[in-house]
Design a protein around this motif. Structure first.
Motif, PDB file in Angstrom:
ATOM      1  N   LYS A   3      46.186  -4.520 -32.522  1.00 40.21           N
ATOM      2  CA  LYS A   3      47.150  -5.519 -32.793  1.00 40.21           C
ATOM      3  C   LYS A   3      48.557  -4.909 -33.069  1.00 40.21           C
ATOM      4  O   LYS A   3      48.500  -4.038 -34.169  1.00 40.21           O
ATOM      5  CB  LYS A   3      46.711  -6.328 -34.150  1.00 40.21           C
ATOM      6  N   GLN A   4      49.638  -5.244 -32.621  1.00 42.75           N
ATOM      7  CA  GLN A   4      50.967  -4.710 -32.923  1.00 42.75           C
ATOM      8  C   GLN A   4      51.897  -5.495 -32.394  1.00 42.75           C
ATOM      9  O   GLN A   4      51.914  -6.488 -31.460  1.00 42.75           O
ATOM     10  CB  GLN A   4      51.078  -3.296 -32.065  1.00 42.75           C
ATOM     11  N   THR A   5      53.132  -5.306 -33.137  1.00 43.78           N
ATOM     12  CA  THR A   5      54.361  -6.425 -32.680  1.00 43.78           C
ATOM     13  C   THR A   5      54.917  -5.736 -31.347  1.00 43.78           C
ATOM     14  O   THR A   5      54.779  -4.263 -31.089  1.00 43.78           O
ATOM     15  CB  THR A   5      55.364  -6.542 -33.862  1.00 43.78           C
ATOM     16  N   ILE A   6      55.963  -6.339 -30.756  1.00 44.59           N
ATOM     17  CA  ILE A   6      56.398  -5.747 -29.550  1.00 44.59           C
ATOM     18  C   ILE A   6      57.426  -4.781 -29.934  1.00 44.59           C
ATOM     19  O   ILE A   6      58.277  -4.696 -30.920  1.00 44.59           O
ATOM     20  CB  ILE A   6      57.275  -6.885 -28.759  1.00 44.59           C
ATOM     21  N   LEU A 344      59.512  -9.808 -33.699  1.00 47.15           N
ATOM     22  CA  LEU A 344      58.656 -10.412 -34.582  1.00 47.15           C
ATOM     23  C   LEU A 344      57.314 -10.805 -33.970  1.00 47.15           C
ATOM     24  O   LEU A 344      56.331 -11.361 -34.821  1.00 47.15           O
ATOM     25  CB  LEU A 344      59.359 -11.759 -35.088  1.00 47.15           C
ATOM     26  N   ILE A 345      57.284 -10.860 -32.625  1.00 47.81           N
ATOM     27  CA  ILE A 345      55.939 -11.253 -31.906  1.00 47.81           C
ATOM     28  C   ILE A 345      55.019 -10.578 -32.145  1.00 47.81           C
ATOM     29  O   ILE A 345      55.055  -9.139 -31.768  1.00 47.81           O
ATOM     30  CB  ILE A 345      56.479 -11.573 -30.529  1.00 47.81           C
ATOM     31  N   LYS A 346      53.844 -10.839 -32.293  1.00 50.42           N
ATOM     32  CA  LYS A 346      52.736  -9.865 -32.312  1.00 50.42           C
ATOM     33  C   LYS A 346      51.800 -10.078 -30.903  1.00 50.42           C
ATOM     34  O   LYS A 346      51.407 -11.478 -30.406  1.00 50.42           O
ATOM     35  CB  LYS A 346      51.642 -10.221 -33.681  1.00 50.42           C
ATOM     36  N   ASN A 347      51.150  -8.876 -30.467  1.00 48.49           N
ATOM     37  CA  ASN A 347      50.359  -9.111 -29.415  1.00 48.49           C
ATOM     38  C   ASN A 347      49.072  -8.463 -29.587  1.00 48.49           C
ATOM     39  O   ASN A 347      48.828  -7.661 -30.655  1.00 48.49           O
ATOM     40  CB  ASN A 347      50.889  -8.099 -28.033  1.00 48.49           C
ATOM     41  N   GLU A 348      47.875  -9.096 -29.110  1.00 48.69           N
ATOM     42  CA  GLU A 348      46.788  -8.356 -29.222  1.00 48.69           C
ATOM     43  C   GLU A 348      46.113  -7.675 -28.038  1.00 48.69           C
ATOM     44  O   GLU A 348      45.590  -8.501 -27.017  1.00 48.69           O
ATOM     45  CB  GLU A 348      45.639  -9.520 -29.759  1.00 48.69           C
ATOM     46  N   ALA A 349      46.303  -6.614 -27.757  1.00 51.91           N
ATOM     47  CA  ALA A 349      45.787  -5.718 -26.610  1.00 51.91           C
ATOM     48  C   ALA A 349      44.303  -5.542 -26.752  1.00 51.91           C
ATOM     49  O   ALA A 349      43.787  -4.827 -27.684  1.00 51.91           O
ATOM     50  CB  ALA A 349      46.651  -4.598 -26.274  1.00 51.91           C
TER      51      ALA A 349
END
Length: 394
Positions: A3-6, A344-349
């Motif tokens: 989980k990390q932000t852009i 501010l956007i979080k992605n879940e890779a």
């Protein structure tokens, strides 16, 4: 799952000598995140008080000043993303900024000197270099190159002919499967076994790109281009296959139509470019608001294609390219504001592993045969296929 932000980076374009340079300062304190301060020039017009803000401050993961070379950009921005793609995670690198701020130079590079190679050729070199070192796994690499021009998708690697104009290329259309996965119809995938083959594909695609001269930039890219590297790898004898894709995106330049003074065809292009960037911004605003149920990905082709990259299963990095000349200060501030929203956007890779059913069947058949042989060894008699009624009862 990661989980990390852009991640957002800024790159300042070197100014042309004739142009007046805007005033800015970069604060790279080791304890804090680096920040870029843009100072607005005060117009001391006849005697009235100017209450406009004097400076704007923006935070980035790292800021590359005018002296930063292509090697530094690759090492800091693209290499970590390429490493995660080799490990089986999806990755995206976006370049965003106004016309003439150096997006294409950053992503594709300059043609004159070898040291001017951009992120795409350097990433291809790095990936193939790593694949050669790792001889224990079987890898396949495929490449696709999509151009979105005036909201239509085109395949830049169409093998059937050398395109005389963009309209001759096959149109790429989008369709969605029941699981809401996006598929691109008519977009060809080309296998590249070596770095040379991959670079030839990049060169072919770049030759077909839509480029026009605008008052701001002699070779302005009038379209969004998405160069995608698809990697799949498996270990010999294993049924598990890893798939990962890396999107390298060169967005078209955002620009104020009034300022560039364009008309006719260029005006139409500018409207489409600004509209698709507006939809991209809408998606980003929706993603950064916590309780939004609907994200408007379907509004434009680009946001549909990049659905995974924005708020999905992907490690995403954005480079904001800035031209900090005095006349471009307003545009640079809006680019930085856009980047702050993206951050501010979080992605879940997620690791993209799946089991290949064909390989699984072969493995199981082999195991059954081994067990049969073992059984025959213990009992001293070869088994017949079918069990008798007595055995079944037992």
């Amino acid at each position: 799952m990661v989980k990390q932000t852009i991640q957002i980076f800024a790159r300042v374009k070197p100014t042309v000598r004739k142009q007046q340079q805007g005033i800015y300062s970069i604060d790279e304190d080791e304890k804090l995140t680096p920040s870029l301060e843009i100072i607005l020039p005060r117009d001391l017009a006849a005697g009235f008080v100017n209450n406009k803000r004097e400076s704007y401050k923006f935070k980035f993961q790292k800021i590359f000043d005018q002296g930063a070379n292509q090697e530094t950009i690759f090492e800091n921005i693209a290499k970590p993303v390429a490493e995660s793609v080799l490990a089986g995670y999806n990755g995206t690198i976006l370049a965003y900024g106004q016309t003439g701020s150096g997006k294409t130079f950053t992503i594709t590079g300059g043609a004159e000197r070898y040291s001017d190679r951009g992120i795409i050729p350097r990433t291809l070199s790095y990936i193939f270099e790593q694949l050669q070192k790792d001889s224990s796994t079987i890898h396949t690499t495929h490449i696709s190159y999509l151009e979105i021009y005036n909201e239509c998708g085109y395949d830049l690697l169409d093998p059937r002919h050398e395109a005389s104009s963009l309209e001759d290329l096959p149109k790429v259309t989008i369709f969605e499967d029941p699981d809401q996965n996006i598929h691109l119809k008519n977009l060809s995938l080309h296998q590249a076994a070596t770095e040379e083959e991959a670079l030839n594909l990049l060169f072919l695609g770049d030759t077909n790109r839509m480029i026009a001269e605008t008052p701001m930039n002699q070779a302005s890219t009038r379209s969004h281009c998405i160069f995608t590297i698809h990697l799949s790898s498996k270990e010999p004898g294993s049924a598990t296959v890893r798939h990962a894709k890396l999107h390298l995106v060169d967005l078209a330049g955002s620009e104020r139509v009034a300022k560039t003074g364009v008309g006719g065809q260029l005006l139409t292009e500018a409207k489409y470019i600004n509209l698709s960037l507006h939809y991209l911004e809408q998606v980003i605003i929706a993603l950064s608001e916590k309780h939004r149920a609907h994200i408007p990905y379907r509004n434009s082709m680009m946001t549909s294609v990049l659905r995974d990259s924005l708020g999905g299963n992907c490690m995403t990095t954005m480079i904001a390219t800035l031209s900090l000349e005095k006349r471009n200060i307003d545009e640079s501030i809006s680019t930085c504001r856009f980047a702050q929203r993206v951050a501010l956007i979080k992605n879940e890779a997620v690791l993209n592993e799946e089991i290949d059913p064909k390989l699984m069947i072969i493995c199981l058949q082999k195991e059954i045969q081994e067990l049969k042989d073992e059984l025959a060894l213990v009992t001293g008699e070869q088994r017949t296929e079918v069990l008798t009624d007595a055995e079944l009862l037992q």
